[in-house]
Design a protein around this motif. Sequence first.
Motif, mmCIF file in Angstrom:
data_model
loop_
_atom_site.group_PDB
_atom_site.id
_atom_site.type_symbol
_atom_site.label_atom_id
_atom_site.label_comp_id
_atom_site.label_asym_id
_atom_site.label_seq_id
_atom_site.Cartn_x
_atom_site.Cartn_y
_atom_site.Cartn_z
ATOM 1 N N VAL A 18 -74.143 -68.408 26.965
ATOM 2 C CA VAL A 18 -75.089 -68.166 25.872
ATOM 3 C C VAL A 18 -74.472 -67.126 24.942
ATOM 4 O O VAL A 18 -74.154 -66.016 25.364
ATOM 5 C CB VAL A 18 -76.451 -67.676 26.387
ATOM 6 C CG1 VAL A 18 -77.380 -67.369 25.218
ATOM 7 C CG2 VAL A 18 -77.072 -68.721 27.313
ATOM 8 N N ILE A 19 -74.316 -67.526 23.721
ATOM 9 C CA ILE A 19 -73.672 -66.634 22.731
ATOM 10 C C ILE A 19 -74.740 -66.058 21.809
ATOM 11 O O ILE A 19 -75.487 -66.825 21.152
ATOM 12 C CB ILE A 19 -72.615 -67.398 21.911
ATOM 13 C CG1 ILE A 19 -71.543 -67.977 22.844
ATOM 14 C CG2 ILE A 19 -71.993 -66.479 20.869
ATOM 15 C CD1 ILE A 19 -70.523 -68.836 22.139
ATOM 16 N N GLU A 20 -74.828 -64.749 21.785
ATOM 17 C CA GLU A 20 -75.841 -64.077 20.942
ATOM 18 C C GLU A 20 -75.173 -63.050 20.014
ATOM 19 O O GLU A 20 -75.724 -61.999 19.722
ATOM 20 C CB GLU A 20 -76.876 -63.393 21.829
ATOM 21 C CG GLU A 20 -77.699 -64.379 22.659
ATOM 22 C CD GLU A 20 -78.717 -63.668 23.548
ATOM 23 O OE1 GLU A 20 -78.472 -62.462 23.859
ATOM 24 O OE2 GLU A 20 -79.714 -64.275 23.918
ATOM 25 N N THR A 21 -73.996 -63.365 19.594
ATOM 26 C CA THR A 21 -73.293 -62.466 18.652
ATOM 27 C C THR A 21 -73.965 -62.516 17.288
ATOM 28 O O THR A 21 -74.710 -63.476 16.990
ATOM 29 C CB THR A 21 -71.814 -62.876 18.534
ATOM 30 O OG1 THR A 21 -71.734 -64.254 18.186
ATOM 31 C CG2 THR A 21 -71.077 -62.645 19.859
ATOM 32 N N PRO A 22 -73.730 -61.518 16.433
ATOM 33 C CA PRO A 22 -74.413 -61.454 15.136
ATOM 34 C C PRO A 22 -74.204 -62.692 14.273
ATOM 35 O O PRO A 22 -75.094 -63.058 13.494
ATOM 36 C CB PRO A 22 -73.806 -60.209 14.481
ATOM 37 C CG PRO A 22 -73.415 -59.354 15.633
ATOM 38 C CD PRO A 22 -72.963 -60.295 16.698
ATOM 39 N N ASP A 23 -73.041 -63.345 14.382
ATOM 40 C CA ASP A 23 -72.816 -64.508 13.526
ATOM 41 C C ASP A 23 -73.775 -65.640 13.880
ATOM 42 O O ASP A 23 -74.273 -66.351 12.997
ATOM 43 C CB ASP A 23 -71.368 -64.981 13.653
ATOM 44 C CG ASP A 23 -71.010 -65.398 15.070
ATOM 45 O OD1 ASP A 23 -71.127 -64.540 15.974
ATOM 46 O OD2 ASP A 23 -70.607 -66.566 15.255
ATOM 47 N N VAL A 24 -74.058 -65.819 15.200
ATOM 48 C CA VAL A 24 -74.989 -66.870 15.632
ATOM 49 C C VAL A 24 -76.402 -66.537 15.175
ATOM 50 O O VAL A 24 -77.131 -67.389 14.659
ATOM 51 C CB VAL A 24 -74.922 -67.040 17.163
ATOM 52 C CG1 VAL A 24 -75.985 -68.040 17.640
ATOM 53 C CG2 VAL A 24 -73.537 -67.482 17.588
ATOM 54 N N LEU A 25 -76.803 -65.279 15.364
ATOM 55 C CA LEU A 25 -78.158 -64.876 14.965
ATOM 56 C C LEU A 25 -78.351 -65.011 13.464
ATOM 57 O O LEU A 25 -79.403 -65.473 12.997
ATOM 58 C CB LEU A 25 -78.409 -63.425 15.410
ATOM 59 C CG LEU A 25 -78.347 -63.172 16.932
ATOM 60 C CD1 LEU A 25 -78.534 -61.689 17.231
ATOM 61 C CD2 LEU A 25 -79.395 -64.006 17.663
ATOM 62 N N ASN A 26 -77.340 -64.638 12.693
ATOM 63 C CA ASN A 26 -77.443 -64.762 11.231
ATOM 64 C C ASN A 26 -77.480 -66.220 10.802
ATOM 65 O O ASN A 26 -78.173 -66.586 9.852
ATOM 66 C CB ASN A 26 -76.264 -64.065 10.553
ATOM 67 C CG ASN A 26 -76.355 -62.558 10.660
ATOM 68 O OD1 ASN A 26 -77.442 -62.004 10.813
ATOM 69 N ND2 ASN A 26 -75.213 -61.887 10.606
#
Length: 471
Positions: free
Chosen positions: A103-111
Amino acid sequence: MRGIRARLVIHFGLILLLIVLVLEGLFYWAVHTYYFGTATETLVTRSTTFTNFINKYADSYHLRDKARYILENVSKEETAKVEVLDLTGKVILNSYGFQTAEVIETPDVLNALQTGMGLYVGKSPYTRERVVAVSNPLVYMGEQVGVLRYSISAEPLYAAVYRIAMYGAGVGVIVVLFAFTLSLIIAKRIVGPIQELTRAATQMATGNFSARAKKQFNDEVGTLAEAFNYMAAEISKNEQMKNNFISSVSHELRTPLTSIKGWGETLISGGLEDKEETMLGLEVISKETDRLIGLVEELLDFSKFQSGELKLSTERLDLRDIVEDVRIQFGLRAQDEGIDFFVHIPPSPVPVQVDPNRMKQIFVNLLDNAFKFTLRGGSIQISCQTDETHVKVLVSDTGEGIAPKDLPHITERFFKGQSKRSGSGLGLAICKEIVHLHGGQFSVSSTLGKGTTVTVELPLAQSLTPEEKSV
């Protein structure tokens, strides 16, 4: 830090080091910005272009179908890692063909889920590898259903930037070392002449007045060296003149003292019985005493000039009166020595503001010199010339004159000409100083073998008194 050289090197080195550090920082920032900016821009372009392609031509595909379609259409030359994520950030499929539970929750995914596109430069939460990632939303029938994520490793970029930074740091170190060496050379060029001046000054302080400083460069220190050498030459010359003066004064004092002692012993041994011999001895003693008094007065006057203690007591008077006094004083001497003595004064008053005693001292000294150097049958004259503001008194003789090489120095203190009749070397120097204190000018002209003329120029008083107008 006590020496100028050390301060120059340290201060110059610190300034240069600061400049190099600032430039190195700017260089690192520029390289970092260029490399990461280029990589990020390229990745954003590729990711956005491919995402738009997928959203346009696979709009009716569900997320998993889209993932397989993406995998099938990813270019074989694509170096970035491509991942398809659902709305929770779970990886459905990556470009390697694997479905992971990551599960990737880095800022780029959230943005990407919130604003439409996201960019992230940082460390991967799982591998702790530095990465650059770009995420774009995937849509199904107009609604967002997932995220297409492109990511590349930033380690090669950091390595390239670090390598270039090290090259730049090496160049900076070379520049600092070169500048440090250059600062040592510059400091030596600056301090060297100063040390040379110090060496010469130290030698002069120990009494070596022949010491000279070597002029190394045509700069301010070189000018200082020239000034120092000029000062040393003047001190050496004055020292020599002083020694000559002491020798001369010793001789001048010894001669009258010897005469006085000799005649004193003669008169004592004679018992004062021979009246004629007694009168002759007393006359010699009187004349030699006058000579001693004159020498002592010259020394006292010179001492006052040197210390600045000579004060004038001026009063308004007619200069003709002083000239008349010296005419009477030297008239009998002129007859005794067979010298023609002429005085030419104007018929009208010559008002001046002067110290009468000092002014008479000038003319007595000048006439005494004239009689001393003029042989029997010669002539001496005093003449006055006036204009609207000044009066010139000329004392001329037909004596032996002054040698051309001695004439420029004749009014210098302690200077004695080549003539055997020269005195202490202070008379004309004192006269010149007194004239200057009165605001006048003093000059000497002479022709060897024909005579000498001394000119004393004084300012006239501002206005005539009623008594002077009535004359």
